[in-house]
Motif scaffolding. Structure first.
Motif, mmCIF file in Angstrom:
data_model
loop_
_atom_site.group_PDB
_atom_site.id
_atom_site.type_symbol
_atom_site.label_atom_id
_atom_site.label_comp_id
_atom_site.label_asym_id
_atom_site.label_seq_id
_atom_site.Cartn_x
_atom_site.Cartn_y
_atom_site.Cartn_z
ATOM 1 N N MET A 170 0.836 -1.170 0.000
ATOM 2 C CA MET A 170 0.000 0.000 0.000
ATOM 3 C C MET A 170 0.885 1.238 0.000
ATOM 4 O O MET A 170 1.768 1.384 0.835
ATOM 5 N N THR A 171 0.665 2.147 -0.937
ATOM 6 C CA THR A 171 1.427 3.384 -0.970
ATOM 7 C C THR A 171 0.591 4.476 -0.337
ATOM 8 O O THR A 171 -0.618 4.549 -0.516
ATOM 9 N N THR A 172 1.247 5.320 0.406
ATOM 10 C CA THR A 172 0.567 6.457 1.022
ATOM 11 C C THR A 172 1.365 7.703 0.715
ATOM 12 O O THR A 172 2.581 7.662 0.528
ATOM 13 N N THR A 173 0.646 8.802 0.664
ATOM 14 C CA THR A 173 1.294 10.079 0.445
ATOM 15 C C THR A 173 1.997 10.488 1.733
ATOM 16 O O THR A 173 1.398 10.432 2.805
ATOM 17 N N PRO A 174 3.250 10.881 1.652
ATOM 18 C CA PRO A 174 3.958 11.308 2.867
ATOM 19 C C PRO A 174 3.256 12.514 3.494
ATOM 20 O O PRO A 174 2.722 13.366 2.792
ATOM 21 N N LEU A 175 3.249 12.536 4.820
ATOM 22 C CA LEU A 175 2.651 13.657 5.535
ATOM 23 C C LEU A 175 3.546 14.887 5.425
ATOM 24 O O LEU A 175 4.769 14.768 5.347
ATOM 25 N N ARG A 176 2.896 16.057 5.444
ATOM 26 C CA ARG A 176 3.679 17.288 5.560
ATOM 27 C C ARG A 176 4.457 17.208 6.875
ATOM 28 O O ARG A 176 4.085 16.482 7.785
ATOM 29 N N ARG A 177 5.522 17.977 6.960
ATOM 30 C CA ARG A 177 6.376 17.926 8.141
ATOM 31 C C ARG A 177 5.607 18.214 9.426
ATOM 32 O O ARG A 177 5.740 17.510 10.418
ATOM 33 N N ASP A 178 4.750 19.236 9.432
ATOM 34 C CA ASP A 178 3.988 19.556 10.639
ATOM 35 C C ASP A 178 2.973 18.466 10.956
ATOM 36 O O ASP A 178 2.763 18.107 12.118
ATOM 37 N N ALA A 179 2.354 17.894 9.937
ATOM 38 C CA ALA A 179 1.391 16.810 10.154
ATOM 39 C C ALA A 179 2.102 15.573 10.688
ATOM 40 O O ALA A 179 1.574 14.874 11.566
ATOM 41 N N ALA A 180 3.290 15.306 10.183
ATOM 42 C CA ALA A 180 4.064 14.161 10.663
ATOM 43 C C ALA A 180 4.454 14.361 12.134
ATOM 44 O O ALA A 180 4.378 13.426 12.934
ATOM 45 N N ARG A 181 4.846 15.582 12.486
ATOM 46 C CA ARG A 181 5.176 15.877 13.896
ATOM 47 C C ARG A 181 3.950 15.684 14.781
ATOM 48 O O ARG A 181 4.041 15.132 15.873
ATOM 49 N N ASN A 182 2.802 16.141 14.312
ATOM 50 C CA ASN A 182 1.562 15.970 15.086
ATOM 51 C C ASN A 182 1.239 14.490 15.269
ATOM 52 O O ASN A 182 0.880 14.052 16.361
ATOM 53 N N TRP A 183 1.362 13.723 14.190
ATOM 54 C CA TRP A 183 1.089 12.289 14.257
ATOM 55 C C TRP A 183 2.002 11.633 15.285
ATOM 56 O O TRP A 183 1.550 10.855 16.131
ATOM 57 N N GLU A 184 3.287 11.946 15.217
ATOM 58 C CA GLU A 184 4.253 11.373 16.158
ATOM 59 C C GLU A 184 3.927 11.778 17.598
ATOM 60 O O GLU A 184 4.033 10.959 18.514
ATOM 61 N N ARG A 185 3.522 13.016 17.790
ATOM 62 C CA ARG A 185 3.176 13.499 19.131
ATOM 63 C C ARG A 185 1.948 12.767 19.667
ATOM 64 O O ARG A 185 1.911 12.354 20.820
ATOM 65 N N ILE A 186 0.950 12.595 18.823
ATOM 66 C CA ILE A 186 -0.274 11.891 19.223
ATOM 67 C C ILE A 186 0.057 10.463 19.636
ATOM 68 O O ILE A 186 -0.395 9.983 20.684
ATOM 69 N N VAL A 187 0.849 9.776 18.826
ATOM 70 C CA VAL A 187 1.192 8.382 19.120
ATOM 71 C C VAL A 187 2.038 8.300 20.395
ATOM 72 O O VAL A 187 1.839 7.397 21.215
ATOM 73 N N ALA A 188 2.947 9.234 20.603
ATOM 74 C CA ALA A 188 3.777 9.226 21.815
ATOM 75 C C ALA A 188 2.925 9.434 23.067
ATOM 76 O O ALA A 188 3.113 8.738 24.079
ATOM 77 N N VAL A 189 1.996 10.366 23.001
ATOM 78 C CA VAL A 189 1.107 10.605 24.145
ATOM 79 C C VAL A 189 0.255 9.362 24.392
ATOM 80 O O VAL A 189 0.083 8.924 25.535
ATOM 81 N N ALA A 190 -0.273 8.778 23.328
ATOM 82 C CA ALA A 190 -1.092 7.572 23.468
ATOM 83 C C ALA A 190 -0.273 6.434 24.071
ATOM 84 O O ALA A 190 -0.759 5.698 24.942
ATOM 85 N N ARG A 191 0.970 6.280 23.630
ATOM 86 C CA ARG A 191 1.848 5.241 24.182
ATOM 87 C C ARG A 191 2.005 5.439 25.684
ATOM 88 O O ARG A 191 1.912 4.486 26.469
ATOM 89 N N ASP A 192 2.251 6.671 26.108
ATOM 90 C CA ASP A 192 2.399 6.950 27.540
ATOM 91 C C ASP A 192 1.130 6.603 28.311
ATOM 92 O O ASP A 192 1.196 6.012 29.390
ATOM 93 N N LEU A 193 -0.024 6.976 27.759
ATOM 94 C CA LEU A 193 -1.293 6.689 28.428
ATOM 95 C C LEU A 193 -1.527 5.181 28.540
ATOM 96 O O LEU A 193 -1.947 4.686 29.592
ATOM 97 N N VAL A 194 -1.270 4.467 27.463
ATOM 98 C CA VAL A 194 -1.445 3.008 27.478
ATOM 99 C C VAL A 194 -0.518 2.389 28.516
ATOM 100 O O VAL A 194 -0.925 1.515 29.286
ATOM 101 N N ASP A 195 0.722 2.835 28.554
ATOM 102 C CA ASP A 195 1.679 2.297 29.518
ATOM 103 C C ASP A 195 1.264 2.573 30.962
ATOM 104 O O ASP A 195 1.605 1.818 31.869
#
Length: 194
Positions: free
Chosen positions: A1-26
């Motif tokens: 599956m090919t996906t369009t790369p996220l803009r830099r700010d969108a990629a940072r937001n995605w990473e931030r969301i996943v990091a916060v979620a990881r902390d909450l799950v842990d």
């Protein structure tokens, strides 16, 4: 599956969301997208643009663990020793169960939010089934053990480790001890043995 790369700010937001979620799950906190947005310092709409549901976010958090387990399963299938392959696969799977809080709810879910999750779970289950079948065919495992027996047995060990508690290293040691006992019971008796 090919996906369009996220803009830099969108990629940072995605990473931030996943990091916060990881902390909450842990921490054992149930994921709620509004809470994730607040803790990430992002708008709720930004979080929802990336993850339509809390389940999709949880599956994203679990994906690296599922990918690692799937890769380990593929390597185990290449091991010429059926017992060693099964033992190594179950050990790595159990270690993941007791160290990654995202794994149990994602693998236990009857439906997946993301196609990638379904793909990884299917591959993981398939590896476990093939490894058990190989070990049974080689006479290394008691003949009555069915593939469907492994999941509840492994979940039982993970639950016992949770009850036992301890720090992460202690939990892994406890899991290995409990698994060694289970594996001894699964192993076929040597010919002529009692």
């Amino acid at each position: 599956m090919t996906t369009t790369p996220l803009r830099r700010d969108a990629a940072r937001n995605w990473e931030r969301i996943v990091a916060v979620a990881r902390d909450l799950v842990d921490q054992g906190t149930t994921l709620q997208l509004n809470d994730v947005a607040r803790r990430a310092g992002l708008g709720v709409g930004t979080v929802y643009r990336h993850f339509a549901t809390p389940e999709a976010l949880l599956e994203t958090v679990a994906t690296p663990c599922l990918e690692a387990l799937t890769a380990h399963g593929e390597r185990a299938l290449a091991d010429p020793d059926p017992w060693h392959a099964l033992e190594g696969f179950l050990t790595r799977t159990l270690e993941a169960q007791v160290t990654d809080a995202s794994l149990a709810p994602v693998t236990a879910a009857s439906e997946d939010a993301l196609p990638r999750t379904t793909e990884l779970k299917t591959a993981l289950w398939s590896s476990g089934r093939v490894l058990l079948d190989r070990a049974r065919a080689a006479g290394a495992v008691r003949p009555g053990l069915a593939p469907g027996d492994l999941v509840p047995l492994m979940c039982g060990i993970a639950y016992a480790v949770d009850v036992h508690g301890g720090d992460p290293a202690g939990r892994v040691d406890t899991a290995r001890r409990y698994l060694a006992t289970l594996l001894e019971g699964l192993r076929a008796a040597a010919p002529g043995g009692a």
